[in-house]
Design a protein around this motif. Sequence first.
Motif, PDB file in Angstrom:
ATOM      1  N   TYR A 127     -66.794 -20.730   5.169  1.00 50.96           N
ATOM      2  CA  TYR A 127     -65.415 -20.548   4.666  1.00 50.96           C
ATOM      3  C   TYR A 127     -64.853 -21.599   3.808  1.00 50.96           C
ATOM      4  CZ  TYR A 127     -65.816 -16.927   8.446  1.00 50.96           C
ATOM      5  OH  TYR A 127     -65.929 -15.857   9.227  1.00 50.96           O
ATOM      6  N   GLU A 146     -54.915 -20.732   4.797  1.00 52.35           N
ATOM      7  CA  GLU A 146     -55.614 -19.658   4.502  1.00 52.35           C
ATOM      8  C   GLU A 146     -57.303 -19.824   4.602  1.00 52.35           C
ATOM      9  OE1 GLU A 146     -54.311 -17.151   1.313  1.00 52.35           O
ATOM     10  OE2 GLU A 146     -52.599 -17.764   0.906  1.00 52.35           O
ATOM     11  N   GLN A 148     -60.556 -18.197   3.634  1.00 50.40           N
ATOM     12  CA  GLN A 148     -61.434 -17.355   2.733  1.00 50.40           C
ATOM     13  C   GLN A 148     -62.859 -17.208   3.085  1.00 50.40           C
ATOM     14  OE1 GLN A 148     -59.593 -15.196   0.530  1.00 50.40           O
ATOM     15  NE2 GLN A 148     -61.785 -14.146   0.329  1.00 50.40           N
ATOM     16  N   HIS A 156     -60.422 -11.912   5.748  1.00 52.45           N
ATOM     17  CA  HIS A 156     -59.468 -12.938   5.349  1.00 52.45           C
ATOM     18  C   HIS A 156     -58.517 -13.452   6.293  1.00 52.45           C
ATOM     19  CE1 HIS A 156     -56.417 -14.535   2.322  1.00 52.45           C
ATOM     20  NE2 HIS A 156     -57.073 -15.617   2.801  1.00 52.45           N
ATOM     21  N   SER A 176     -62.053  -7.082   3.709  1.00 49.33           N
ATOM     22  CA  SER A 176     -62.544  -7.854   2.545  1.00 49.33           C
ATOM     23  C   SER A 176     -61.765  -7.240   1.418  1.00 49.33           C
ATOM     24  CB  SER A 176     -63.849  -8.017   2.477  1.00 49.33           C
ATOM     25  OG  SER A 176     -64.590  -6.509   2.490  1.00 49.33           O
TER      26      SER A 176
END
Length: 334
Positions: A127, A146, A148, A156, A176
């Motif tokens: 990630y 965050e 990702q 996410h 996604s």
Amino acid sequence: MSEGRLKNLVPAVLTIFWALAAKGAGENNPPDPLTLLQISLAPKVAYTCKVVVTAWHSPKGDTALLREWRLPDGRYRIEYLAPKRLRGTVLVSDGKRRWRLVNGQALWDLSFKDLPTKRWDLLRRNYRLSKPRPVTVLNRKAWLVEVQPRAKGKPHHRFWLDAEHGIVLKHELHRSDGMPLAFTIVTDLHFLPHKRIPASLFAVPRKARKSEVRLLSADELQQRWHIRLPNKLPFGFVLEQVEEASVRLRQPVLHATYTDGLLYLSLFALSGDLTFPLPFSRFPMERWRKGGYTFLLIGGVDKPLLGQIAASLRLGDEPENQHRKQQQSADDEG
């Protein structure tokens, strides 16, 4: 909330680091995002709150209201207040063992030392963590982080973490393709001294039935089940642990857990073509039969990605299952 938030106690050194980071951090000098996520697993304060969870199984979402009590020593209690069909469901831990209670009946029993731990090395590998941004939630200073995924098909995450204690004040989970999966937000948050929270909240009824759970080594897995599981799966998942449990069935259920550092995949196996008695959620599932077993793979990834992972497992479990069928045939002839 999910039980994963208390899966592992954070070492005291992280608490000291967090206190120093929170004190000196500012908009131009935010704390390390991985440290924030580590602290959020087990904040060092006692508190109670309500939690609103909205999950999307389809274009229409379902909302649940929970009441939580959490202590820094690992004890917690989570009660479902709404909807009506979930009332009577309680997740409780006395700091040593945890249970899921439905109208007073225990459905699961697992020691804390056997719980999967977060693999921060895998999290870094699989990630991208954003630079924390200062925000305000519930009139409290917080950090927005965050997360990702590097692989397409994984969700996410967005975490709003309390700047003072590290509590997850808000969490958003998106597919996604950007479609929402689940939103969680804390309300009615109160910090309490330990003595203000009665110990009876974390006690399990004496008559509650416990389930037998034991961890299996690779050798025990082959001896008892004649199944060989891969240590690694596609898209960064690694085998975390394998356990054998009796959950509302006379015969055991095999449960293998894979993680990529943040998400968990659960692989279940039952002998024959029995129906799994486990309460599953909105996550996609893949089911197949092979070598006399029924397998079920469940995880919080997109359906196509889960299908690819299931395909790798179907190919990988063939040799040991062939051995099992040959052994059964020999036993029958004997």
